[in-house]
Design a protein around this motif. Structure first.
Motif, PDB file in Angstrom:
ATOM      1  N   LYS A   1       0.836  -1.197   0.000  1.00 34.42           N
ATOM      2  CA  LYS A   1       0.000   0.000   0.000  1.00 34.42           C
ATOM      3  C   LYS A   1       0.874   1.253   0.000  1.00 34.42           C
ATOM      4  O   LYS A   1       1.976   1.256   0.553  1.00 34.42           O
ATOM      5  N   PRO A   2       0.398   2.339  -0.581  1.00 38.38           N
ATOM      6  CA  PRO A   2       1.189   3.574  -0.617  1.00 38.38           C
ATOM      7  C   PRO A   2       1.207   4.279   0.740  1.00 38.38           C
ATOM      8  O   PRO A   2       0.184   4.398   1.407  1.00 38.38           O
ATOM      9  N   ALA A   3       2.400   4.719   1.125  1.00 38.74           N
ATOM     10  CA  ALA A   3       2.572   5.436   2.392  1.00 38.74           C
ATOM     11  C   ALA A   3       3.591   6.548   2.185  1.00 38.74           C
ATOM     12  O   ALA A   3       4.609   6.356   1.515  1.00 38.74           O
ATOM     13  N   TYR A   4       3.298   7.699   2.799  1.00 35.24           N
ATOM     14  CA  TYR A   4       4.137   8.884   2.626  1.00 35.24           C
ATOM     15  C   TYR A   4       4.479   9.503   3.966  1.00 35.24           C
ATOM     16  O   TYR A   4       3.648   9.580   4.860  1.00 35.24           O
ATOM     17  N   ASP A   5       5.702   9.982   4.078  1.00 36.93           N
ATOM     18  CA  ASP A   5       6.172  10.748   5.226  1.00 36.93           C
ATOM     19  C   ASP A   5       6.094  12.212   4.817  1.00 36.93           C
ATOM     20  O   ASP A   5       6.666  12.599   3.794  1.00 36.93           O
ATOM     21  N   VAL A   6       5.376  13.017   5.598  1.00 37.33           N
ATOM     22  CA  VAL A   6       5.148  14.408   5.208  1.00 37.33           C
ATOM     23  C   VAL A   6       6.119  15.393   5.859  1.00 37.33           C
ATOM     24  O   VAL A   6       5.948  16.601   5.742  1.00 37.33           O
ATOM     25  N   ARG A   7       7.139  14.863   6.541  1.00 37.07           N
ATOM     26  CA  ARG A   7       8.132  15.765   7.135  1.00 37.07           C
ATOM     27  C   ARG A   7       9.021  16.343   6.037  1.00 37.07           C
ATOM     28  O   ARG A   7       8.973  15.924   4.892  1.00 37.07           O
ATOM     29  N   GLU A   8       9.851  17.275   6.422  1.00 37.90           N
ATOM     30  CA  GLU A   8      10.791  17.864   5.469  1.00 37.90           C
ATOM     31  C   GLU A   8      11.959  16.894   5.231  1.00 37.90           C
ATOM     32  O   GLU A   8      12.227  16.007   6.028  1.00 37.90           O
ATOM     33  N   LYS A   9      12.647  17.108   4.122  1.00 35.24           N
ATOM     34  CA  LYS A   9      13.716  16.201   3.689  1.00 35.24           C
ATOM     35  C   LYS A   9      14.749  15.947   4.783  1.00 35.24           C
ATOM     36  O   LYS A   9      15.174  14.807   4.993  1.00 35.24           O
ATOM     37  N   GLU A  10      15.165  16.994   5.486  1.00 33.77           N
ATOM     38  CA  GLU A  10      16.202  16.848   6.510  1.00 33.77           C
ATOM     39  C   GLU A  10      15.756  15.889   7.619  1.00 33.77           C
ATOM     40  O   GLU A  10      16.549  15.097   8.125  1.00 33.77           O
ATOM     41  N   GLU A  11      14.486  15.962   8.004  1.00 28.61           N
ATOM     42  CA  GLU A  11      13.956  15.077   9.040  1.00 28.61           C
ATOM     43  C   GLU A  11      13.862  13.643   8.527  1.00 28.61           C
ATOM     44  O   GLU A  11      14.215  12.693   9.232  1.00 28.61           O
TER      45      GLU A  11
END
Length: 104
Positions: A17-27
């Protein structure tokens, strides 16, 4: 708001299933749930067309669930089957699960 546990996220990831992390790249680079893709909250509107809305539920995660909750709720209001992962990456790590680093 629709929320799921880290265990439900793990099952979803195993099922592809598709999952995304919405933090900024550095995090994200410092540590993220293996198998999630980076899609910063600041880029959601410009990149909304990238979301695979034809594949069912889309999972969103952040550090503790605040930002991903806002993203999931906003997308749900637009008709996307989006859910927030309660506790986020912190809960994942506290449960003894490994984190990935870098951009992969």
């Amino acid at each position: 708001m629709t929320e799921v546990s880290i265990d439900e996220l793990a099952e979803a990831l195993e099922a592809g299933k598709p999952a995304y992390d919405v933090r900024e790249k550095e995090e994200f680079v410092r540590g993220h749930v293996p198998g999630v893709r980076l899609l910063p909250m600041s880029e959601i509107e410009q990149r909304r067309d990238e979301l695979p809305t034809d594949r069912g539920t889309i999972y969103f995660v952040c550090a503790v669930g605040a930002r991903s909750g806002k993203v999931a709720e906003a997308l749900r209001q637009q008709g996307v089957d989006a859910v927030n992962v309660t506790g986020g990456t912190k809960a994942w790590m506290e449960a003894g699960r490994r984190l990935a680093t870098g951009l992969s």
